[in-house]
Write a protein that holds these residues in place. Structure first.
Motif, PDB file in Angstrom:
ATOM      1  N   ARG A 244      -0.730  -8.859  -0.412  1.00  0.00           N
ATOM      2  CA  ARG A 244      -2.079  -8.441  -0.051  1.00  0.00           C
ATOM      3  C   ARG A 244      -2.527  -7.218  -0.849  1.00  0.00           C
ATOM      4  N   GLY A 245      -1.587  -6.552  -1.473  1.00  0.00           N
ATOM      5  CA  GLY A 245      -1.903  -5.334  -2.191  1.00  0.00           C
ATOM      6  C   GLY A 245      -1.957  -4.109  -1.300  1.00  0.00           C
ATOM      7  N   SER A 246      -1.611  -4.262  -0.037  1.00  0.00           N
ATOM      8  CA  SER A 246      -1.733  -3.166   0.920  1.00  0.00           C
ATOM      9  C   SER A 246      -0.540  -2.222   0.888  1.00  0.00           C
ATOM     10  N   THR A 247       0.579  -2.674   0.331  1.00  0.00           N
ATOM     11  CA  THR A 247       1.795  -1.854   0.295  1.00  0.00           C
ATOM     12  C   THR A 247       2.312  -1.779  -1.129  1.00  0.00           C
ATOM     13  N   THR A 248       2.616  -0.570  -1.548  1.00  0.00           N
ATOM     14  CA  THR A 248       3.182  -0.363  -2.878  1.00  0.00           C
ATOM     15  C   THR A 248       4.439   0.503  -2.778  1.00  0.00           C
ATOM     16  N   TYR A 249       5.322   0.312  -3.717  1.00  0.00           N
ATOM     17  CA  TYR A 249       6.559   1.084  -3.800  1.00  0.00           C
ATOM     18  C   TYR A 249       6.731   1.533  -5.250  1.00  0.00           C
ATOM     19  N   TYR A 250       7.283   2.714  -5.401  1.00  0.00           N
ATOM     20  CA  TYR A 250       7.503   3.255  -6.736  1.00  0.00           C
ATOM     21  C   TYR A 250       8.883   3.881  -6.833  1.00  0.00           C
ATOM     22  N   ALA A 251       9.458   3.788  -8.019  1.00  0.00           N
ATOM     23  CA  ALA A 251      10.661   4.551  -8.290  1.00  0.00           C
ATOM     24  C   ALA A 251      10.291   6.024  -8.329  1.00  0.00           C
TER      25      ALA A 251
ATOM     26  N   ALA B 182       8.066  -7.649  -1.525  1.00  0.00           N
ATOM     27  CA  ALA B 182       8.045  -6.497  -2.424  1.00  0.00           C
ATOM     28  C   ALA B 182       9.248  -5.614  -2.130  1.00  0.00           C
ATOM     29  N   THR B 183      10.219  -5.659  -3.003  1.00  0.00           N
ATOM     30  CA  THR B 183      11.412  -4.835  -2.854  1.00  0.00           C
ATOM     31  C   THR B 183      11.767  -4.215  -4.204  1.00  0.00           C
ATOM     32  N   LYS B 184      12.742  -3.330  -4.181  1.00  0.00           N
ATOM     33  CA  LYS B 184      13.203  -2.700  -5.411  1.00  0.00           C
ATOM     34  C   LYS B 184      14.421  -3.399  -6.004  1.00  0.00           C
ATOM     35  N   TYR B 185      14.822  -4.497  -5.391  1.00  0.00           N
ATOM     36  CA  TYR B 185      16.030  -5.192  -5.815  1.00  0.00           C
ATOM     37  C   TYR B 185      15.677  -6.386  -6.706  1.00  0.00           C
ATOM     38  N   ASP B 186      16.175  -6.381  -7.915  1.00  0.00           N
ATOM     39  CA  ASP B 186      15.756  -7.418  -8.853  1.00  0.00           C
ATOM     40  C   ASP B 186      16.219  -8.814  -8.447  1.00  0.00           C
TER      41      ASP B 186
END
Length: 123
Positions: free
Chosen positions: A55-62, A103-107
């Protein structure tokens, strides 16, 4: 599903680049997938950069890019972008876009990957 990344190039430190990734090949619920950017520098493992929910409502960044990079998406066009500002030489890498169910940080959570686009930041 095919992911096509573009927008890489050579830029001086402090400059900006905008990466884009277009998805094609899916005919049903084309928008309902999380998207992310990863990068891999020479001699290093691939690392997470940013992710965005469908939805674009949640983002994560390194942590290394927080405050400098912005991930966004256009579901009508089935694209994801990465605006990269205040670039540093340590941002030099091949950048890959990815698509998955969450959406996670795990490839290993991502099912589809683009071919990569080179970003080089000179000092």
């Amino acid at each position: 599903v095919q992911l096509q990344a573009s927008g890489g190039g050579l830029v001086q430190a402090g400059g900006s680049l905008r990466l884009s990734c277009a998805a094609s090949g899916r005919t049903f619920r084309t928008y309902a997938y999380a998207k992310a950017w990863f990068r891999q520098a020479p001699g290093k493992e691939r690392e997470f950069v940013a992710a965005i929910s469908w939805r674009g409502s949640t983002t994560y960044y390194a942590d290394s890019v927080k405050g400098r990079f912005t991930i966004s998406r256009d579901n009508a066009k089935n694209t994801v972008s990465l605006q990269m500002d205040s670039l540093k030489p340590e941002d030099t890498a091949v950048y890959y876009c990815a698509e998955g169910k969450a959406a996670t940080k795990y490839d290993d959570e991502y099912d589809y990957w683009g071919q990569g686009t080179q970003v080089t930041v000179s000092s």
